[in-house]
Scaffold this motif. Structure first.
Motif, PDB file in Angstrom:
ATOM      1  N   ALA A   1     -30.544  -4.548   0.823  1.00 51.45           N
ATOM      2  CA  ALA A   1     -29.953  -5.486   1.951  1.00 51.45           C
ATOM      3  C   ALA A   1     -29.216  -5.033   2.937  1.00 51.45           C
ATOM      4  CB  ALA A   1     -29.042  -6.469   1.035  1.00 51.45           C
ATOM      5  N   GLU A   2     -29.086  -3.863   2.959  1.00 49.28           N
ATOM      6  CA  GLU A   2     -28.292  -3.031   4.062  1.00 49.28           C
ATOM      7  C   GLU A   2     -29.132  -3.165   5.429  1.00 49.28           C
ATOM      8  OE1 GLU A   2     -26.019  -3.765   2.626  1.00 49.28           O
ATOM      9  OE2 GLU A   2     -26.529  -2.935   0.947  1.00 49.28           O
ATOM     10  N   VAL A   3     -28.743  -3.973   6.291  1.00 48.76           N
ATOM     11  CA  VAL A   3     -29.391  -4.016   7.925  1.00 48.76           C
ATOM     12  C   VAL A   3     -28.628  -3.077   8.629  1.00 48.76           C
ATOM     13  CG1 VAL A   3     -30.186  -5.417   9.657  1.00 48.76           C
ATOM     14  CG2 VAL A   3     -29.984  -6.469   7.206  1.00 48.76           C
ATOM     15  N   PRO A   4     -29.345  -2.031   9.276  1.00 46.91           N
ATOM     16  CA  PRO A   4     -28.533  -1.190  10.034  1.00 46.91           C
ATOM     17  C   PRO A   4     -27.845  -1.934  11.293  1.00 46.91           C
ATOM     18  CG  PRO A   4     -30.958  -0.413   9.844  1.00 46.91           C
ATOM     19  CD  PRO A   4     -30.583  -1.740   9.123  1.00 46.91           C
ATOM     20  N   SER A   5     -26.814  -1.411  11.750  1.00 47.73           N
ATOM     21  CA  SER A   5     -25.989  -1.855  12.995  1.00 47.73           C
ATOM     22  C   SER A   5     -26.620  -1.398  14.112  1.00 47.73           C
ATOM     23  CB  SER A   5     -24.585  -1.357  12.966  1.00 47.73           C
ATOM     24  OG  SER A   5     -23.887  -1.289  14.247  1.00 47.73           O
ATOM     25  N   LEU A   6     -26.773  -2.207  15.170  1.00 50.89           N
ATOM     26  CA  LEU A   6     -27.224  -1.888  16.443  1.00 50.89           C
ATOM     27  C   LEU A   6     -26.429  -0.940  16.931  1.00 50.89           C
ATOM     28  CD1 LEU A   6     -27.992  -5.470  18.054  1.00 50.89           C
ATOM     29  CD2 LEU A   6     -29.583  -3.966  16.902  1.00 50.89           C
ATOM     30  N   LEU A   7     -25.273  -0.520  16.644  1.00 50.10           N
ATOM     31  CA  LEU A   7     -24.526   0.506  17.083  1.00 50.10           C
ATOM     32  C   LEU A   7     -25.076   1.946  16.750  1.00 50.10           C
ATOM     33  CD1 LEU A   7     -21.106  -1.036  17.117  1.00 50.10           C
ATOM     34  CD2 LEU A   7     -21.992  -0.227  19.063  1.00 50.10           C
ATOM     35  N   ALA A   8     -25.855   1.873  15.427  1.00 51.71           N
ATOM     36  CA  ALA A   8     -26.166   3.081  14.897  1.00 51.71           C
ATOM     37  C   ALA A   8     -27.461   2.846  14.367  1.00 51.71           C
ATOM     38  CB  ALA A   8     -25.199   3.484  13.729  1.00 51.71           C
ATOM     39  N   ARG A   9     -28.594   2.824  15.556  1.00 49.44           N
ATOM     40  CA  ARG A   9     -29.908   2.579  15.184  1.00 49.44           C
ATOM     41  C   ARG A   9     -30.477   4.053  14.325  1.00 49.44           C
ATOM     42  NH1 ARG A   9     -33.002  -0.975  17.795  1.00 49.44           N
ATOM     43  NH2 ARG A   9     -31.803  -2.472  19.234  1.00 49.44           N
ATOM     44  N   PRO A  10     -31.148   3.739  13.415  1.00 54.31           N
ATOM     45  CA  PRO A  10     -31.758   4.747  12.584  1.00 54.31           C
ATOM     46  C   PRO A  10     -32.644   5.412  13.584  1.00 54.31           C
ATOM     47  CG  PRO A  10     -32.094   2.754  11.357  1.00 54.31           C
ATOM     48  CD  PRO A  10     -31.443   2.302  12.559  1.00 54.31           C
ATOM     49  N   ALA A  11     -32.815   6.802  13.201  1.00 58.54           N
ATOM     50  CA  ALA A  11     -33.866   7.864  13.692  1.00 58.54           C
ATOM     51  C   ALA A  11     -35.100   7.459  13.540  1.00 58.54           C
ATOM     52  CB  ALA A  11     -33.359   9.266  13.588  1.00 58.54           C
ATOM     53  N   GLY A  12     -36.156   7.909  14.142  1.00 57.35           N
ATOM     54  CA  GLY A  12     -37.573   7.760  13.738  1.00 57.35           C
ATOM     55  C   GLY A  12     -37.873   6.292  13.771  1.00 57.35           C
ATOM     56  N   CYS A  13     -38.567   5.772  12.501  1.00 59.76           N
ATOM     57  CA  CYS A  13     -38.802   4.336  12.319  1.00 59.76           C
ATOM     58  C   CYS A  13     -37.663   3.756  11.998  1.00 59.76           C
ATOM     59  CB  CYS A  13     -40.023   4.231  11.431  1.00 59.76           C
ATOM     60  SG  CYS A  13     -40.007   2.554  11.136  1.00 59.76           S
ATOM     61  N   GLU A  14     -37.393   2.798  12.836  1.00 59.63           N
ATOM     62  CA  GLU A  14     -35.901   2.246  12.653  1.00 59.63           C
ATOM     63  C   GLU A  14     -35.778   1.318  11.286  1.00 59.63           C
ATOM     64  OE1 GLU A  14     -35.204   0.137  16.540  1.00 59.63           O
ATOM     65  OE2 GLU A  14     -34.042   1.898  17.080  1.00 59.63           O
ATOM     66  N   PHE A  15     -37.198   1.044  10.767  1.00 55.84           N
ATOM     67  CA  PHE A  15     -37.012   0.274   9.387  1.00 55.84           C
ATOM     68  C   PHE A  15     -36.954   1.276   8.285  1.00 55.84           C
ATOM     69  CE2 PHE A  15     -39.540  -2.178   6.348  1.00 55.84           C
ATOM     70  CZ  PHE A  15     -38.559  -2.994   5.903  1.00 55.84           C
ATOM     71  N   HIS A  16     -37.046   2.638   8.673  1.00 53.15           N
ATOM     72  CA  HIS A  16     -37.250   3.546   7.439  1.00 53.15           C
ATOM     73  C   HIS A  16     -35.988   3.412   6.276  1.00 53.15           C
ATOM     74  CE1 HIS A  16     -34.382   6.862   9.171  1.00 53.15           C
ATOM     75  NE2 HIS A  16     -34.212   6.977   8.291  1.00 53.15           N
ATOM     76  N   SER A  17     -34.789   2.969   6.909  1.00 57.06           N
ATOM     77  CA  SER A  17     -33.752   3.072   5.808  1.00 57.06           C
ATOM     78  C   SER A  17     -33.831   1.896   4.826  1.00 57.06           C
ATOM     79  CB  SER A  17     -32.391   2.696   6.501  1.00 57.06           C
ATOM     80  OG  SER A  17     -32.376   1.426   7.162  1.00 57.06           O
ATOM     81  N   ARG A  18     -34.745   0.852   4.788  1.00 50.06           N
ATOM     82  CA  ARG A  18     -35.197  -0.179   4.071  1.00 50.06           C
ATOM     83  C   ARG A  18     -36.559  -0.159   3.491  1.00 50.06           C
ATOM     84  NH1 ARG A  18     -33.406  -5.707   6.527  1.00 50.06           N
ATOM     85  NH2 ARG A  18     -33.207  -6.288   4.579  1.00 50.06           N
TER      86      ARG A  18
END
Ligand SMILES: Nc1ncnc2c1ncn2[C@@H]1O[C@H](COP(=O)(O)OP(=O)(O)OP(=O)(O)O)[C@@H](O)[C@H]1O
Ligand SMILES: Nc1ncnc2c1ncn2[C@@H]1O[C@H](COP(=O)(O)OP(=O)(O)OP(=O)(O)O)[C@@H](O)[C@H]1O
Ligand code: SF4
Ligand code: SF4
Ligand SMILES: [Mg+2]
Ligand SMILES: [Mg+2]
Lengths: 320, 329
Positions: free
Chosen positions: B270-287
């Motif tokens: 359920a952890e949606v990344p913050s717009l202040l810290a966009r994930p590197a690479g594919c931005e969906f990769h953290s989920r």
């Protein structure tokens, strides 16, 4: 055991055009450890019902008859001080917009500490409890989260913080009014799974209001169907969803776009309008829109127990 | 066929944080699409993914920091408020909060006549137009004398529709037009919009969380995540075979109104990344349940194949199930 028993509740609002009878002879129970869903047409009185329970009716509203028994006390007879004591401690709430429940200028940790003001715990005990609660609703890095402000969380996380705060004092009853409408489907199901888990953990009851019939079917043990200020059908979720006995409940379920097999541009509706609540019809409140009405519908229909725990307010409903 | 609306690489930047520590975030991070006359286009995606911001940008209520917006082939993002005004006659917006967007001290009749006044239209008689519009949205003329707080949620939405169609627009942008409505009134509002689309050839953008609604009313749909489109295509095809993992998770989560239905869901953290810290690479990769090493460093391109556009290194095959992974819901 019944946590909340509502009996023959009647609420009116005074308006320019006369008395508006917003709730009429509303009766149902919220049993211990059960999740009870409330569904019904926009304007059928769901918010009025919640406000009546919480003692927060608008100034022009009044409870004219009936009782709301919560853990043995009749809430309709309690003074504002006692009601305030119950709210937030024994009865807590979660609403569609969590920002309404959160104070934007206080950190989440501070707000969670404030809720525990009567607990007799020390400050560090309170903070430990807050942190544990945040962890339980799966806020990452719960300790650091205590120092953050509400706007620093995303919508889905904010709603989970609001749920953590609502369940902090282990209330006997949680009232949730459309708590998941603002969330996408993945967060919506994660939130209802979380609610169900916490409800079992804390052993509380939940009164859950939603227009999303899929969410009701998935989460709730029992369902109450309201129409124009009346409870027209109630029963277990299975009874009501599988064998609805009131024509309005049946039509409502049929209108769900999720039930349309195949794609259609033209969605089903229930033709007609909800009656003017200032001039309630003398007979069945659904009669003007009912496609099964008979002469007997000119009189007020009785509450018929069609099965154990399954009740419909319709002349055509019969016990099986 | 040329589009009525042409959106290219649109970005919207917000400044956030306390004065001394201002940072900018991308609320909309490069969105492109075309909309044709008579077409209904749905935008779905989670809370905070930028749907409303995008709608406001199209309507000129929100400035853009990059890209271009063309309406009827005319570039409109560079127009100022004054030059934009005549265009708003042809492009109207239904706001997310129906009662809150209606001025509480004005009666319904005045609210519906307001667009004519704002645009200085004198050749239309409000005494004719107001009842005509009320009846178009299924309300009797008596409603002209009511105040917004005297309306039910569904009636307030219909007044919103009447205002939105008052000036015969070519495009309606409807932000959550049915949130908070029961399924029957929801059906009425959507049928009404659909009738108008057919009769007047309206193009429509619908923003909603209700996937069942999207399936029935939209010709094409876009799925938004952290300010970008991750999948765009024909609605029916996407429902049949989603190709982006987030779309697949979204569709599998959709609650069904049957208490006994077996649920086969793709669980997401359920952890949606913050717009202040966009994930590197594919931005969906953290989920993403399908995440691979490459996804963490290399951003996928938004690739068009046939009628579909997908931003994923390894788009899903129909019916794909996620590989086993540990998830915390
Ligand atoms: N303060 C008030 N004064 C007069 N009438 C009121 C007041 N509050 C509510 N009503 C009326 O009482 C009825 C029930 O309203 P209520 O807000 O409880 O409906 P609801 O079921 O919560 O609707 P929704 O699904 O749209 O939220 C409506 O006809 C409404 O117009
Ligand atoms: N005026 C503003 N200043 C700073 N940030 C903003 C502003 N408006 C929106 N944002 C941020 O931009 C992002 C996108 O917001 P937006 O309202 O467009 O989301 P949305 O997809 O419409 O969400 P929802 O489904 O909740 O309506 C969010 O992170 C939001 O916090
Ligand atoms: S009592 Fe009569 S009018 Fe009312 S719901 Fe039953 S059949 Fe229809
Ligand atoms: S690129 Fe990788 S992380 Fe991103 S959606 Fe595709 S599989 Fe998942
Ligand atoms: Mg309400
Ligand atoms: Mg929005």
């Amino acid at each position: 055991m019944t946590v909340l028993a509502i009996k023959d509740l009647n609420v009116t609002f005074s308006t320019e055009g006369g008395q508006l009878h917003a709730l009429k002879n509303v009766s149902f129970d919220v049993p211990e450890r059960r999740i009870v869903g409330v569904v019904g047409e926009s304007g059928c009185g769901k918010s009025t019902l919640i406000n009546a329970i919480l003692g927060l009716l608008a100034d022009n509203g009044s409870i004219d008859a009936g009782s709301i028994t919560f853990e043995g006390e009749d809430l309709t007879r309690l003074g504002p001080a006692r009601m305030q004591e119950l709210r937030g401690q024994r009865i807590s709430t979660v609403f569609q917009d969590p920002m309404g429940a959160l104070n934007p200028v206080l950190s989440v940790g501070r707000q969670m500490r404030n809720i525990q003001y009567r607990s007799g715990r020390s400050r560090s005990e309170k903070d430990a409890r807050s942190e544990a609660m945040l962890r339980q609703v799966r806020i990452p890095d719960a300790q650091a989260a205590l120092a953050r402000y509400p706007h620093e969380f995303s919508g889905g996380m904010r709603q989970r913080v609001a749920i953590a705060m609502a369940l902090m004092m282990k209330p006997a009853l949680l009232i949730a009014d459309e708590p998941t409408t603002a969330l996408d489907a993945t967060l919506e199901v994660a939130t209802i799974e979380l609610l169900r888990e916490l409800q079992q953990d804390i052993a509380c009851s939940v009164l859950f209001i939603s227009h999303h019939l899929g969410v009701i079917a998935e989460l709730c043990d029992d369902v109450v169907v309201m129409y124009a200020g009346e409870v027209v059908e109630r029963g277990t979720t299975r009874q009501v969803f599988h064998t609805p006995r009131h024509p309005y409940a049946r039509r409502l379920l049929e209108c769900d776009p999720a039930r349309q097999s195949g794609r259609t541009r033209h969605l089903p509706t229930i033709p007609g309008e909800i009656p003017d609540l200032r001039q309630r019809p003398p007979g069945c409140v659904f009669a003007t829109r009912c496609d099964q009405r008979v002469d007997a519908c000119d009189k007020v229909p009785p509450d018929v127990a069609v099965e154990t725990g399954h009740v419909a307010r319709c002349v055509l409903a019969e016990a099986r | 066929m040329s589009g009525i609306l042409e959106i290219r690489d649109v970005e919207v930047t917000f400044e956030v944080g306390p004065l001394m520590r201002r940072r900018s975030i991308l609320g909309v991070a490069g969105v492109s699409f075309d909309l044709h006359a008579g077409e209904t286009f749905a935008i779905v995606g989670e809370s905070g993914s930028g749907k409303t911001t995008l709608a406001r940008a199209i309507n000129g209520l929100q400035g853009i920091s990059n890209g271009s917006i063309r309406f009827d082939e005319e570039r409109i993002d560079t127009l100022g408020g004054r030059a934009m005004k005549p265009l708003r006659r042809r492009m109207s917006m239904m706001f997310q909060d129906p009662v809150g967007s209606l001025s509480p001290r004005m009666k319904v009749g005045n609210l519906i006549a307001e667009p004519f006044r704002i645009h200085g239209i004198v050749d239309k008689n409000p005494n004719v137009e107001v009842p005509r519009l009320l009846s178009l949205v299924g309300l009797t003329p008596e409603f002209a004398d009511r105040y917004p707080h005297q309306l039910s949620g569904g009636q307030a939405r219909r007044v919103g529709v009447a205002r939105a169609i008052a000036l015969n627009p070519a495009l309606i942008i409807a932000d959550e037009p049915t949130a908070g409505l029961d399924v029957s009134v929801q059906g009425e509002v959507l049928n009404l919009l659909n009738d108008l689309r057919e009769r007047l050839g309206l193009a429509m953008i619908i923003i909603t969380h209700n996937l069942h609604v999207v399936h029935h009313v939209a010709d094409r749909m876009a799925v938004m995540y952290l300010g970008r489109f991750v999948e765009v295509g024909d609605t029916d095809e996407i429902f049949r075979a989603p190709r982006h993992p987030y779309t697949a998770a979204l569709l599998s989560a959709n609650p069904e109104p049957d208490p006994d239905k077996a649920r086969d869901r793709i669980a997401l953290p359920a952890e949606v990344p913050s717009l202040l810290a966009r994930p590197a690479g594919c931005e969906f990769h953290s989920r993403c349940p399908w995440v691979a090493a490459r996804c963490k460093s290399e951003a996928p391109e938004f690739v068009q194949s046939e009628t579909r556009k997908v931003a994923c290194h390894t788009p899903l095959e129909p019916g794909a199930r996620p590989p086993a992974m540990e998830v915390t819901l």
